[in-house]
Enzyme design. Structure first.
Site, PDB file in Angstrom:
ATOM      1  N   HIS A 234       8.029   2.622  -2.242  1.00 26.94           N
ATOM      2  CA  HIS A 234       7.771   3.864  -3.196  1.00 26.94           C
ATOM      3  C   HIS A 234       6.250   4.660  -2.823  1.00 26.94           C
ATOM      4  CE1 HIS A 234       3.895   1.965  -4.695  1.00 26.94           C
ATOM      5  NE2 HIS A 234       4.518   0.640  -4.628  1.00 26.94           N
ATOM      6  N   ASP A 359      12.731 -17.714  -9.437  1.00 26.95           N
ATOM      7  CA  ASP A 359      11.901 -18.923  -8.641  1.00 26.95           C
ATOM      8  C   ASP A 359      10.813 -19.409  -9.714  1.00 26.95           C
ATOM      9  OD1 ASP A 359      10.229 -20.226  -6.798  1.00 26.95           O
ATOM     10  OD2 ASP A 359      12.205 -19.614  -5.351  1.00 26.95           O
ATOM     11  N   SER A 374       5.050  -4.956  -3.942  1.00 23.33           N
ATOM     12  CA  SER A 374       6.232  -3.828  -3.918  1.00 23.33           C
ATOM     13  C   SER A 374       6.411  -3.629  -2.040  1.00 23.33           C
ATOM     14  CB  SER A 374       5.334  -2.441  -4.144  1.00 23.33           C
ATOM     15  OG  SER A 374       5.176  -2.208  -5.408  1.00 23.33           O
TER      16      SER A 374
END
Length: 436
Positions: A234, A359, A374
């Protein structure tokens, strides 16, 4: 009456036929990417015959008109062909990007992003109260918010603490200072004269400064032959979240995760990392786009995985996948996720899929997706298919991911490969980062 009914029936049937046809046309992708040498059948149901214009010779029409065609990706390049009704009325165009088969090194390394290799950022321009009223020396001298102040009177500024000490020592009322700045990639010199602030009881310039560090994120991939890398998934924006930060002088450095603030409903979590201010940069940033930051490595990261083929977006499926990321120190670990939803996209965007952290170990440590994660690469079926990009504020175990295909297209890697002149990046950057 019968004639009117017949006309209405014909109009209804025509509307139905064309409506179904237009709906089918909308389902044909406007842009696709395929690997060199691949064949793919693209099927659709149209109630009327269409003509496909293919001046590049990469298509093979299907047996039945209106039923589809076979895409034959023979040679790398960008191609365009069009659909028309009866060969007369244009209906739609399709862009085909044919790329060579790519293998990328999946990363997962934690990185620190710095807006410049050295110096400090001008975060604001302050007014100063003098005996004759308020003045704005920084603004009047030509400084702008976002400038990178790299040196004062030939003294290079290393970080925020160093800059504060240097300015305190050199600032004397009436004595002009020569400031070296970087603005949108260009080096400039500005002269500024300190004035005495009667409220602070000391000389000031009216510059509000902050460190060049823009935070911690994750590298997604790099290409071993060229050194091109992609990270974050991003854009890095300004403090207001509206504009892209200028990273033309930006660098990435290796980071170590020292603690985790767990995410919870309504409160995103965060990786808290540190990096050595004096360490040599890992790479230089070239672009800051909606799909992340991209640039070229100066050296390879410490830990490497086996290269993986790039997975194109049409190959991604809902179901099990995994991510690579760091939750402690510099150790990259694998964690299981679920790809819950895929979005049909005809142009690059950072929200291409919905993912869920499954998980137990990662959920216990982070509560889900957190800031700093990210860019963590998403792997499915032995291929690099995407990167983590955003978290759902009220459901921290869920968030968005982008397609790796879009990141590769944004990175400039394909143009570099097609130029057939791979840069020896370690030589190119040796003189920059290790001057003799």
């Amino acid at each position: 009456m019968k004639k009117r009914f017949a006309m209405c029936l014909v109009a209804f049937l025509l509307l139905l036929m064309f409506g179904q046809g237009l709906q089918a046309l909308l389902l044909i992708p406007a842009e696709v990417t395929r690997f060199e040498g691949d064949d793919q059948s693209i099927s659709f149901e149209l109630p009327w015959a269409i003509k496909i214009s293919d001046s590049d010779g990469i298509l093979e029409a299907a047996d039945e008109a209106g039923k589809g065609f076979i895409l034959k990706a023979v040679k790398s390049g960008n191609y365009r062909f069009s659909f028309s009704l009866l060969g007369i009325i244009p209906l739609k165009q399709m862009q085909v990007n044919v790329i060579p088969h790519l293998e990328l090194m999946p990363s997962g390394h934690s990185i620190g992003v710095k807006l410049a290799e050295s110096g400090v950022i001008v975060a604001g321009l302050d007014s100063i109260m003098t005996g004759t009223g308020k003045v704005e020396p920084a603004k009047e001298s030509g400084f702008e918010v976002g400038d990178i102040l790299v040196a004062v009177d030939d003294v290079e500024l290393k970080n925020l603490g160093h800059a504060a000490a240097v300015l305190e020592e050199l600032s004397r009322p009436g004595e002009e200072l020569d400031c070296q700045i970087i603005r949108r990639g260009r080096k400039l010199s500005l002269a500024i004269t300190p004035v005495f602030d009667i409220e602070a009881n000391r000389p000031r310039l009216g510059l509000l400064l902050r460190d060049t560090a823009a935070g911690v994120g994750t590298m997604t991939f790099y290409h071993e032959e060229t050194g091109y890398f992609g990270a974050l998934g991003h854009m890095i924006t300004d403090e207001n979240g509206g504009k892209a930060v200028d990273l033309s002088s930006g660098r990435i450095v290796e980071a170590s995760i020292v603690s985790i603030r767990r995410g919870q409903q309504g409160k995103p979590g965060e990786k808290q990392g540190v990096f050595d201010e004096n360490s040599q940069p890992l790479g230089a940033i070239k672009t800051n786009t909606e799909l992340g930051i991209f640039g070229t490595l100066a050296r390879k990261p410490k830990r490497e995985f086996e290269p993986l083929p790039l997975g194109l977006k049409h190959e991604v499926k809902t179901g099990k996948a995994e991510i690579l990321t760091v939750i402690e120190g510099e150790e990259i670990q694998r964690f299981s996720i679920e790809i819950e939803k895929l979005f049909l996209q005809n142009q690059p965007a950072s929200k291409g899929m919905v993912i869920k952290i499954t998980d137990p170990k990662l959920l216990a440590a982070t509560g889900g997706i957190i800031q700093g994660m990210s860019g963590s690469p998403i792997i499915q079926g032995g291929k690099l298919v995407g990167a983590v990009t955003h978290v759902f504020i009220n459901e921290p175990e869920r968030g968005y991911g982008c397609f790796a295909e879009w990141m590769v297209l944004e990175s400039g890697l394909l143009a570099e490969i097609e130029s057939n002149v791979p840069p020896k990046y370690w030589r190119q950057f040796f003189n920059i980062f290790f001057p003799v």
